[in-house]
Motif scaffolding. Structure first.
Motif, short mmCIF file in Angstrom:
data_model
loop_
_atom_site.label_atom_id
_atom_site.label_comp_id
_atom_site.label_asym_id
_atom_site.label_seq_id
_atom_site.Cartn_x
_atom_site.Cartn_y
_atom_site.Cartn_z
N GLU A 197 122.00 -13.81 95.05
CA GLU A 197 121.02 -14.05 96.10
C GLU A 197 119.95 -12.96 96.12
O GLU A 197 118.76 -13.24 96.28
N LEU A 198 120.42 -11.71 95.96
CA LEU A 198 119.46 -10.60 95.95
C LEU A 198 118.51 -10.70 94.77
O LEU A 198 117.30 -10.44 94.90
N GLU A 199 119.09 -11.04 93.60
CA GLU A 199 118.24 -11.18 92.43
C GLU A 199 117.23 -12.31 92.61
O GLU A 199 116.07 -12.21 92.21
N LYS A 200 117.71 -13.39 93.23
CA LYS A 200 116.82 -14.52 93.48
C LYS A 200 115.70 -14.12 94.45
O LYS A 200 114.52 -14.44 94.24
N GLU A 201 116.09 -13.42 95.53
CA GLU A 201 115.08 -12.98 96.51
C GLU A 201 114.11 -11.99 95.88
O GLU A 201 112.90 -12.04 96.14
N LEU A 202 114.65 -11.08 95.06
CA LEU A 202 113.79 -10.12 94.39
C LEU A 202 112.80 -10.81 93.46
O LEU A 202 111.62 -10.45 93.41
N ALA A 203 113.27 -11.81 92.77
CA ALA A 203 112.37 -12.56 91.89
C ALA A 203 111.28 -13.26 92.69
O ALA A 203 110.11 -13.29 92.29
N THR A 204 111.68 -13.82 93.86
CA THR A 204 110.69 -14.49 94.72
C THR A 204 109.63 -13.48 95.20
O THR A 204 108.42 -13.76 95.18
N GLN A 205 110.12 -12.33 95.65
CA GLN A 205 109.18 -11.30 96.13
C GLN A 205 108.27 -10.81 95.02
O GLN A 205 107.08 -10.59 95.23
N SER A 247 107.34 -12.49 92.49
CA SER A 247 106.38 -13.56 92.22
C SER A 247 105.25 -13.54 93.24
O SER A 247 104.07 -13.65 92.89
N ALA A 248 105.60 -13.38 94.56
CA ALA A 248 104.58 -13.32 95.61
C ALA A 248 103.69 -12.09 95.42
O ALA A 248 102.47 -12.15 95.57
N SER A 249 104.35 -10.96 95.10
CA SER A 249 103.57 -9.73 94.89
C SER A 249 102.61 -9.87 93.72
O SER A 249 101.46 -9.42 93.75
N ASN A 250 103.09 -10.51 92.68
CA ASN A 250 102.22 -10.74 91.51
C ASN A 250 101.03 -11.61 91.87
O ASN A 250 99.90 -11.36 91.43
N LEU A 261 94.09 -10.04 94.65
CA LEU A 261 93.33 -8.83 94.97
C LEU A 261 92.42 -8.42 93.82
O LEU A 261 91.26 -8.02 94.03
N VAL A 262 92.93 -8.50 92.62
CA VAL A 262 92.11 -8.15 91.45
C VAL A 262 90.92 -9.09 91.33
O VAL A 262 89.77 -8.67 91.12
#
Length: 348
Positions: free
Chosen positions: A57-65, A67-70, A76-77
């Protein structure tokens, strides 16, 4: 021996019984321990499963975050690039406009400089050409004055001569200004009798005031022995401008001059003058701006030959050269009162 044998036989039996009990207890203990070990193994399996599930779950959430950050990073760029592009266009546009305005400004400054040079040439030529006929008029006035015996004519000739001399001084001042535009308005002191000077000024302007059927009243309280060292030309300008305005806005009325000279100290005398007319008057709103250059007020459309609106502004400037004060009090359709005071150095 038999007693001892019996005793130890009983003790051995007790020990055997205890050992049997202990064996039974150890079996129970080992069984319980074995059950606990099995239970702990089950718990470890459950914990390991929970850990794997949580990690997933953490890995999944980290991947989602990530992706959003990217995405945010990309936006922004892109936004920064668009903003820099817009700013670059604005800078280029403003630079171009600044260059155009600078070019126009330089052109306008050049035109203004040419116009000022032309104006100064014209003023210089006019003032220079005016001086000759004014001098000739002065010569003829003196000749007529010598040949006539009529006292009335002589008085008129005095007024004409005084006015002619005033015009000649103004022409000389204009010529001096055209030679040096940076010259500041300043006093050019000469020695003169204060009472005689004020009398000459008021006598010279009286015929002009009578052209509009105005009664000219003079109340003068000046010691005839006061001799001052100051600029009589600028005193003439003050009186001429204020009385000229009073006559311009008054017809079939009365203009009164109340003037007096009082000693301020051993070296200074204060000339205080009040000029009152019964003319059109000035509104309260116009009084606030009456000393501004070129301001003419609401009567501009109703009065002929109004002028440039510089008279009172010039008077204020001259009065301040004498460390004096000037004020105007008026009511619309009820006349105007101009009061000024100037400090003059006593000649000893």
């Amino acid at each position: 021996m038999r007693s001892i044998n019996n005793h130890y036989s009983k003790e051995v039996q007790k020990i055997q019984v205890n050992v049997t009990k202990n064996n039974d207890n150890n079996g129970k203990f080992y069984k319980t321990f074995n059950n606990m070990l099995i239970y702990s193994n089950d718990l470890m399996n459950i914990y390991e499963f929970a850990i794997r599930d949580s990690k997933f779950e953490l890995e999944k959430e980290l991947a989602t975050q990530n992706s959003a950050s990217n995405k945010i990073r990309i936006y922004l760029v892109l936004g920064s690039m668009v903003l820099m592009f817009i700013v670059s266009i604005l800078i280029m546009y403003l630079t171009r406009m600044a260059f155009i305005y600078e070019k126009r400004l330089n052109s306008a400054n050049q035109q203004i400089k040419e116009n000022l040079n032309f104006k100064n040439r014209i003023l210089g030529m006019l003032s220079h050409e005016l001086r000759s006929p004014l001098k000739i008029i002065g010569i003829f006035i003196k000749r007529i004055h010598k040949k006539t015996e009529d006292e009335t004519v002589k008085e008129y000739l005095k007024s004409i001569s005084f006015t002619n001399d005033t015009l000649l001084m103004q022409a000389n001042q204009i010529l001096e200004y055209t030679k040096n535009q940076q010259v500041q308005n300043k006093l050019i002191p000469v020695t003169f009798n204060l009472n005689n000077e004020i009398t000459s000024i008021l006598t010279a302007i009286e015929p002009y005031i009578e052209t509009r059927n105005n009664k000219f009243v003079i109340n003068k309280d000046i010691d005839p022995d006061i001799v001052v060292h100051s600029d009589n030309t600028k005193i003439n300008q003050i009186f001429m401008n204020i009385l000229g305005n009073a006559n311009k806005f008054t017809e079939n009325g009365q203009i009164t001059v109340n003037t007096s000279a009082k000693y301020l100290d051993e070296k200074t005398v204060t000339l205080t003058t009040e000029i009152v007319d019964t003319g059109a008057g000035i509104s309260r709103s116009d009084l606030e701006k009456i000393f501004e250059p070129y301001y003419q007020g609401v009567l501009s459309e109703d009065v002929e030959n109004l002028g440039a609106g510089l008279g009172l502004s010039l008077c204020k400037e001259i009065v301040e050269l004498y460390s004096g004060k000037i004020s105007v009090d008026s009511e619309l359709n009820e006349g105007t009162t101009v009061t000024f005071s100037i400090n003059l150095n006593i000649n000893k």
